[in-house]
Design an enzyme around this catalytic site. Sequence first.
Site: not given
Length: 783
Positions: A337, A743
Amino acid sequence: MDLLRSHLHKVRIPEPTNRIHKDECCVSFDTPRSEGGLYVDMSSFLGFGREHVEWNYEKTGNPVYLHIVQRRKPEVDEADRPLKKPTLLAIGVEGGFSDQEPEYDETFEIAILPDFISLPFPSVDLPEKVRLAVDKVILAESADRKQQLAAWVADKKKISAYAMDLQQLDNGVIVPPTGWKCSKCEKTENLWLNLTDGMILCGRKLWDGSGGNNHAIEHYKETKYPLAVKLGTITADLEAAGNCMPELSRFGVFLLFCSDVFSYPEDDSVEDPLLAQHLSHFGIDFSSLQKTEMTTAERELDCNTNYDWNRIQESGKDAVLLFGPGYTGLANLGNSCYMASIMQVMFSTHPFISRYFEKQSLKAAFATSPADPTLDLNMQMTKLGYGLLSGKYSAPTSQGQEGIRPRMFKNVIASNHPEFSSMRQQDALDFFLHLFDRLEQANPGNHELNPCTGFKFIIEERVQCPSGKVSYNKRSDYMLSLNIPLHEAINKEELEVFNEKKAAMDLDGKEVSTEEIVRPRVPLEACLASFSGPEEIPDFYSTALNSKTTATKTAGFKTFPDYLVLHMRKFVMEAGWVPKKLASGNNSAEPAQPVANEDIVSQLASMGFNYLHCQKAAINTLNAGVEEAMNWLLSHMDDRDIDDPISKDQRGSEQSVDESSVQTLVSFGFQEDVAIKALKASGGNIEKATDWIFSHPEASSSASADSSTSNVKADDEDMPDGSGRYKLMAFVSHMGTSTHCGHYVAHVLKDGKWAIFNDSKVAASVDLPKDMGYLYFFQRISS
C-alpha cells in the site's frame, strides 16, 4: 503445419533458468483472462496481449507463440462457509491468509504470426520440438509466481545473542501474576519486564502522546540490561499461542511459548530459548499466565486483516465507487500500500502524466526497450502510466474493481534494494525518495525527460554568529520535512480533559475506546513556522571570533517548485519497541551500486565476449541471468560507449557516512566534502568530526565571515521557480504504530472532487481526513 516446421529454428525449449512470463503482458496489464488472451513468445518466453504481440513480431521477427486463454468457471455458492481468521502473517499456508481464487478453464493453441494462423494444442500432429517446448512452458513456474513464492511469509525471529548467557541479578525480586504497573509511573498497559533485574516499565511514547512514557528504553540506556519481555503476551495455552516456537524447559519437557521478547542492543524482536528459566528466576510460573495483550506480530497481522479501523479509509461511509481514466486501483501485492499510494499521487501530477502517458506511447517505449522489457524502468513506468490513466482496466465488477497488479514495476524499481524487494511494509516517504533517485539516475541532466524536476527546490540557510558576520548555504531537495510542535496544539483544553480521563481509567485498569481518543491538532502554519524560525547552533566554530560559540540559523526557500511535498514527522524514532526507520530529507535508503554477477560474466567471457562488455551486460540486466545478459550484449555491441569504463556512482563514498550527520556539520558552516572526510575519519561521531576539522586546517573549509557555500549541483540551477502560492492536490495518510506496519491510503483532488485510493478500491471521498496526512502534495497556483 508446414509453415510451423519452417519456423522450428525460432522455437526454443525452456531451461530451468529461463524466466517465463505467462501470467501477464510485459507492456500492458493484459492477462490470459483478458478478452484476447495472452501470447507467449516461444523464443524469448515474454508474454504479450492481443494488441501488442504484433509489435514484438515486428521488433524480433519471432513468429511462433503459445496462445493462452482462461475463462472463469461458474462459482460454487460458499455463502454458508464460515471465514477462518488467519493466525499467521502468511499466504497459502495453514493458519495464513486464504489464496483461493475463482477457478478458470484454460485453453491453449499455437499461433503463427503475422496472420495469426491457429493450430490446436495438444495435438500429435505438432512437431516433437514444439510439443516439448509448450509442455515445459505450461508446467513451469511463471516468472510472476516465482516472485511470489516467498511472499507474505513473515521473517522468522532470530535467537538473541544475549539469551544463552543472560545475566540475572539475585535481587530478590518476585513478580506477582497480576496487578502490574510501571515502576516509574502509573501505566498499567504496554508493560515490559526486564529479564536481568525484574523491573517492570512502560513502553515507548507515540508521536501523539499516547502509548507509554519511554521508561523501559530509558532503563536500558542507564543499565544496558539487554532483554525484556512484554507482560500479557506470555502463555502456555496452545489455543492462544497460535504459531509459536517450542522451547525445552529445565524439566526436560517441550513447552509451546508465545511471547514478545525485545533485544535493545539488537534493536529487534527476538527469540529467547531459555525464557521459561528466565521467568522462573522472578517467580513467574508460565502455566498460570493468561494472554491479555497482542504481540507486535499480532498487532501487525491485525493491521493487515482489519482495514476498517481508522478514519483515513472513511470506513462506514456510503462512498460512490469511481471508474474510468485516472480512477484505476492498484491491487495489494502484500504490504504494497505504501507503493500504491505514492504512485497514484505521482500519476495525478502533470510531469508524470506528460512523461509516461501523453508524450510517450506504449509502442515507442517497447521499441526502445532492451531485449527484456520487464527489466526496463522506462518501459514499466510507461506501462503503469497507461494502466492507471487509460481507463482500460477500471471496469466495474461485483466487488468494485479488481485493479491492476504492478508486479513488474515493483520488481524493477525495487531491484537490488533489500527492503523494497521484500514483502514487508515500508515507509511511503522512503519509497518516494527511492523512486525519485532511480528516475534521476535514468534521466541524468535531462530536465525535459525527468519528471522529478518539477518537485525540486533549493533551501537557503543563513547562519549568523555573535560577531554579526553571516554565512549562507544552499541545498536542493524534493520534499520538506517538518517537525510537529505539539505545544502549538489548538485543542489543549480537550487534550487536558482527555489525559485526565485516561489517567483515571488507567488506574482502574480500563482502556480508552478508539472513538474517545483525542489527538493534538497542530496547524500547518505552526509546522512551517517551526521550519523557518530561528534555531540555535551550539558549539559553532566562528572564523570571525576564531573560537566556538552559539550561532543562529534560519532557513527559507530560494526557489519554489511546481509541486511542493511536505512530510510530517509523526514518529518518535529514538524509542526502541519497533524497528527504527529514520525519515530524512535525503534518501538514506539508497541501494548499493549494482555489481556484476561473476558467474554470469565468466560464462559469457568463456564464449569469447569481451570481459568488460560482459560486466556491463550483467549490470544492465540486473544480474537476471546469462540469457538476458547475452541478449543485451548482442543488441548493444555497436554502442559508442561500450568500451568506456564502468561508471561508478560519484555519491558512493558518501553512503558510508550518515547523511543527517553530514547535514548537521554543513549547518555549522562547513562544506559538505570536508564534513564527509571528517565523519569518515572520526567513525561518524559529530563531536569528534568537528574536532578533526579544527585540527586539520589544511582540509577545513568552514564558512568564513560573510561567505556563501552551495551543495546545489550545476544542472539544478535550471530547476523551475515561480510563485509560492499553492493549493493542496493530494495527501497520503498512514495509520499504525510505526511505518513498518499499518496501512497507507491516498486522497487525490481530481476533476474538482476528492477521491480516495485505497489499494484497488477507488471512491469519491465523503469525509475527507485532511488532518490525518503523513505526506502532503501541493500544486503551484499559476498567476
